[in-house]
Design a protein around this motif. Sequence first.
Motif, mmCIF file in Angstrom:
data_model
loop_
_atom_site.group_PDB
_atom_site.id
_atom_site.type_symbol
_atom_site.label_atom_id
_atom_site.label_comp_id
_atom_site.label_asym_id
_atom_site.label_seq_id
_atom_site.Cartn_x
_atom_site.Cartn_y
_atom_site.Cartn_z
ATOM 1 N N ALA A 365 -4.592 14.713 0.648
ATOM 2 C CA ALA A 365 -4.833 13.501 1.434
ATOM 3 C C ALA A 365 -3.554 12.681 1.502
ATOM 4 O O ALA A 365 -2.900 12.439 0.483
ATOM 5 C CB ALA A 365 -5.957 12.669 0.820
ATOM 6 N N ALA A 366 -3.196 12.257 2.705
ATOM 7 C CA ALA A 366 -1.970 11.487 2.907
ATOM 8 C C ALA A 366 -2.223 9.998 2.716
ATOM 9 O O ALA A 366 -3.320 9.503 2.966
ATOM 10 C CB ALA A 366 -1.433 11.734 4.316
ATOM 11 N N HIS A 367 -1.183 9.281 2.292
ATOM 12 C CA HIS A 367 -1.283 7.825 2.207
ATOM 13 C C HIS A 367 -1.280 7.204 3.607
ATOM 14 O O HIS A 367 -2.080 6.327 3.896
ATOM 15 C CB HIS A 367 -0.120 7.249 1.387
ATOM 16 C CG HIS A 367 -0.225 7.523 -0.075
ATOM 17 N ND1 HIS A 367 0.330 8.627 -0.662
ATOM 18 C CD2 HIS A 367 -0.826 6.831 -1.073
ATOM 19 C CE1 HIS A 367 0.078 8.609 -1.966
ATOM 20 N NE2 HIS A 367 -0.617 7.526 -2.239
ATOM 21 N N ALA A 368 -0.356 7.649 4.435
ATOM 22 C CA ALA A 368 -0.290 7.219 5.841
ATOM 23 C C ALA A 368 -0.389 5.711 5.988
ATOM 24 O O ALA A 368 -1.182 5.199 6.781
ATOM 25 C CB ALA A 368 -1.390 7.901 6.649
ATOM 26 N N ALA A 369 0.412 4.978 5.226
ATOM 27 C CA ALA A 369 0.393 3.519 5.305
ATOM 28 C C ALA A 369 1.027 3.043 6.599
ATOM 29 O O ALA A 369 1.866 3.730 7.193
ATOM 30 C CB ALA A 369 1.147 2.924 4.112
ATOM 31 N N VAL A 370 0.624 1.854 7.037
ATOM 32 C CA VAL A 370 1.230 1.276 8.233
ATOM 33 C C VAL A 370 2.724 1.071 8.014
ATOM 34 O O VAL A 370 3.549 1.332 8.896
ATOM 35 C CB VAL A 370 0.540 -0.053 8.586
ATOM 36 C CG1 VAL A 370 1.277 -0.754 9.717
ATOM 37 C CG2 VAL A 370 -0.912 0.196 8.979
ATOM 38 N N GLU A 371 3.102 0.600 6.824
ATOM 39 C CA GLU A 371 4.515 0.398 6.481
ATOM 40 C C GLU A 371 5.064 1.671 5.852
ATOM 41 O O GLU A 371 4.581 2.103 4.801
ATOM 42 C CB GLU A 371 4.650 -0.766 5.497
ATOM 43 C CG GLU A 371 6.089 -1.041 5.062
ATOM 44 C CD GLU A 371 6.162 -2.082 3.949
ATOM 45 O OE1 GLU A 371 7.096 -2.896 3.967
ATOM 46 O OE2 GLU A 371 5.290 -2.076 3.062
ATOM 47 N N THR A 372 6.056 2.276 6.476
ATOM 48 C CA THR A 372 6.697 3.435 5.866
ATOM 49 C C THR A 372 7.604 2.971 4.725
ATOM 50 O O THR A 372 7.825 1.782 4.527
ATOM 51 C CB THR A 372 7.532 4.203 6.899
ATOM 52 O OG1 THR A 372 8.588 3.355 7.373
ATOM 53 C CG2 THR A 372 6.678 4.664 8.067
ATOM 54 N N GLY A 419 2.820 -3.220 2.771
ATOM 55 C CA GLY A 419 2.004 -2.908 3.937
ATOM 56 C C GLY A 419 1.021 -1.796 3.681
ATOM 57 O O GLY A 419 1.073 -0.737 4.307
ATOM 58 N N GLY A 420 0.107 -2.020 2.724
ATOM 59 C CA GLY A 420 -0.916 -1.024 2.409
ATOM 60 C C GLY A 420 -0.388 0.027 1.456
ATOM 61 O O GLY A 420 0.358 -0.267 0.535
ATOM 62 N N ALA A 421 -0.798 1.257 1.626
ATOM 63 C CA ALA A 421 -0.354 2.446 0.897
ATOM 64 C C ALA A 421 -1.205 2.751 -0.323
ATOM 65 O O ALA A 421 -1.454 3.903 -0.630
ATOM 66 C CB ALA A 421 1.114 2.382 0.501
ATOM 67 N N VAL A 452 7.638 10.316 10.639
ATOM 68 C CA VAL A 452 7.646 11.750 10.328
ATOM 69 C C VAL A 452 8.122 11.977 8.904
ATOM 70 O O VAL A 452 7.523 12.731 8.127
ATOM 71 C CB VAL A 452 8.533 12.519 11.328
ATOM 72 C CG1 VAL A 452 8.678 13.973 10.900
ATOM 73 C CG2 VAL A 452 7.955 12.433 12.728
ATOM 74 N N GLU A 453 9.218 11.316 8.546
ATOM 75 C CA GLU A 453 9.771 11.495 7.198
ATOM 76 C C GLU A 453 8.783 11.025 6.140
ATOM 77 O O GLU A 453 8.643 11.625 5.066
ATOM 78 C CB GLU A 453 11.088 10.710 7.081
ATOM 79 C CG GLU A 453 11.954 11.118 5.898
ATOM 80 C CD GLU A 453 12.569 12.497 6.056
ATOM 81 O OE1 GLU A 453 13.076 13.028 5.061
ATOM 82 O OE2 GLU A 453 12.539 13.046 7.176
ATOM 83 N N ASP A 454 8.082 9.936 6.424
ATOM 84 C CA ASP A 454 7.124 9.387 5.475
ATOM 85 C C ASP A 454 5.997 10.375 5.205
ATOM 86 O O ASP A 454 5.537 10.515 4.064
ATOM 87 C CB ASP A 454 6.555 8.075 6.035
ATOM 88 C CG ASP A 454 5.952 7.190 4.962
ATOM 89 O OD1 ASP A 454 6.703 6.730 4.089
ATOM 90 O OD2 ASP A 454 4.724 6.970 5.006
ATOM 91 N N LEU A 455 5.547 11.081 6.234
ATOM 92 C CA LEU A 455 4.479 12.055 6.043
ATOM 93 C C LEU A 455 4.994 13.362 5.440
ATOM 94 O O LEU A 455 4.320 13.983 4.615
ATOM 95 C CB LEU A 455 3.790 12.333 7.381
ATOM 96 C CG LEU A 455 2.818 11.243 7.850
ATOM 97 C CD1 LEU A 455 2.404 11.474 9.296
ATOM 98 C CD2 LEU A 455 1.599 11.183 6.952
ATOM 99 N N LEU A 456 6.186 13.770 5.833
ATOM 100 C CA LEU A 456 6.739 15.011 5.289
ATOM 101 C C LEU A 456 6.986 14.920 3.792
ATOM 102 O O LEU A 456 6.906 15.920 3.072
ATOM 103 C CB LEU A 456 8.050 15.365 5.999
ATOM 104 C CG LEU A 456 7.959 15.890 7.432
ATOM 105 C CD1 LEU A 456 9.354 16.120 7.994
ATOM 106 C CD2 LEU A 456 7.144 17.180 7.480
#
Length: 751
Positions: A365-372, A419-421, A452-456
């Motif tokens: 499961a990804a964090h996928a926060a609004v703020e990278t 910003g979340g996370a 992209v980098e944040d998810l990778l």
Amino acid sequence: MRPRLPSSPPAAGVTRRGLLIGGGAGVGLILAWALWPRHYLPNLTADTGETIFGAWIKIGDDGHVTVAVPQAEHGQGVYTALPQIVADELGADWRTIAVEPAPLNPLYANALGADELFETARDTVAGRWRDAHAVRIGMMVTAGSSSVRTFEDDLRQAGAAARVLLCKVAAARWQVDWQACDTRGGFVFHGKDRLRFADLAAEAVRGSLPDALPMRVNEDDTRLSGQSLPRLDAPAKVDGSANFAGDVRLPDMVFASIRQAPGGSSRLVRVDRAAADRIPGVLQVVTNDRWVAAIGNHWWAANRALDALAPRFETQGAIVTSATIRAALQGALDTPGRRLAAVGDVDATFKDARLITAEYQVGLAAHAAVETMTATARFADGRLELWLPTLAPAMARDAAAAAAGIATDRVVVHPMLVGGAFGANLDHRCAEQAAILAVTLKRPVQLTWSRVEDLLHDRFRPPAMARMAARLGPNGQILGWRARIAAPATGQEVAARLFAQDAGFRTALALTPSGDPYAIAGAVPPYRMPAYAVDHHPADIGVPTGHWRSGAHSYTAFFTECFLDELAHLAGTEPLSYRIGMLGGDARLARCLSTAASLGGWEGGIAGSGQGIACHSFRGSHIAVLVEAHVGEGQAVSVDRIVAAVDCGRQINPDLVRQQIEGGLLFGMAAATGGSTGFTRGLPDARGFGDLGLPRLADTPDITVELISSEADPGGVSELAVPPVAPAIANALQAATGYRLRCLPLVPGTK
């Protein structure tokens, strides 16, 4: 800035010689030294016209009251709940309350948060060592839904102390007994006389306190605790004036974007610098073995330069794919595990018995926060300053100092709004990278990871696989229960990263018994049964993992509540009654279940109803969730309604509780229906929000949250609602379709 840390005299009966003899050599000496009592001085700084009251409160000559908050605000409302405790005990006017991040200081250490994060036992020698060391190193960590539980007593004491000092000065001016005075709305009162806090603060701070502080006891409507007061951070977030790390602007600052090597033993082998130089606005390129960063006079130029650089990385060893991850989990289950929780003799109970079994699986499961990931750094005169979102500022400081090759007392961290996370900002790679860039460039730099980098390079919530087994007796009674869970040792992994620069804490971790309690946290069922066992089967999946909102509870609750639902159907018993009948003396969880069922119009989970129910107890709080769901067009899961009943003890601010429960329900729903990624050729498949299958506004179900009144001590809230949502949806889909989905995310057509 390193706070002043004076030591107190040894406790009575403790001498240096006794310490050495009692501790002996090695670990014994370390333990004894860690438990040596010490005191710490506050290090708040005052603005012009402010008076400092201890470590928590400042009162200005214009009447404002500033509260120092040691926890990160990442949407959970801590910048409101903790000041509200102070304002309540002080008798302040909520309209005059301000908040600022607390400085690094052991006074603000959160040992409970560390224990909750790593799911460790505090009542062991190693646990006490960890608690003492967490204070010693000033471990300020936002984790484990621990903020109110950790700091309420300290904040009430601080508010009471300031109130007494103010009352003493006012009483002296009126020539009355200070105990006959009271405070409310920012004034000290005695009869018709009143004086502003601002008029008393400078003199009051020089006063003395009684041996026992009197706490407020009146329960009238002047008490702020228990009221849904407005959030202090909301106005600035609404009008855009709130500052996040990406909003920082410094003179002569440049902007950086980065591309990092895939996981494992990858390294950078080639970049096309000439191509990057042709991008307008690009100033410089910085490389090392693990990443390449492009520097520009604006971020877009820097990010475009990365494509032009066309970095090539070389990876040695096995390449991770979805298939290899699944094989690693399966292989771990096929090898002996480590029994981390047990009651009775489940092996004897299972011997020669007919068992009911089921296998479940959850994905990354990804964090996928609004703020990278973002950090701003400035290095000048041998001193490094960092502006970044972090859940552990002292650990971020240590990591940045090590990366920059300077002493920790030359590093200043400015914690920013997050910003979340919900766990991602326990990772400090961005701080390390920004520190290296600032030292290299010799000018301020703001580093921002692209989406992209944040998810990778996310530290994903780990995947897990469970083999559940149970033996049923007469009337469906569970005689034995066993959960074998294959999952990475994420707790140990997070600790190793977080305390990489701390030899002392690594020693503490070495004292921890084998196995990773984090990996199976929440797997002990809340139900009464004569025998159960929970085994952890550590799995090396080749992907770095990290803490994600609610941690392992997000998958262990899925295993437990889905399997229990299956047992109820096999026993021919209605699932709600089946649960309540096995709860024994857990009246609070039983009340949550009955309340959710009543509010949701529970029909018994019969075939075609599309109703499912699940419950969970977590960090001193309890929740039950009823869901109505169906499979819609294109075999998509549609959640129509969610009803939650919550008992989290005494509530400081009911609106904050409701916000966190509603947000947690949607967070859990997103993870149940999407939010996951596969792996192909060593890289995650998800590269943007669109690849995660996240629910949209139109997918939001009708949500009802009932907060059950309780005078029990406050429990954790911000993670509470996440674990029971996925099993409730899965149970609802079983009622709707007649078949059981045992994999997260829930994809109709798979079992």
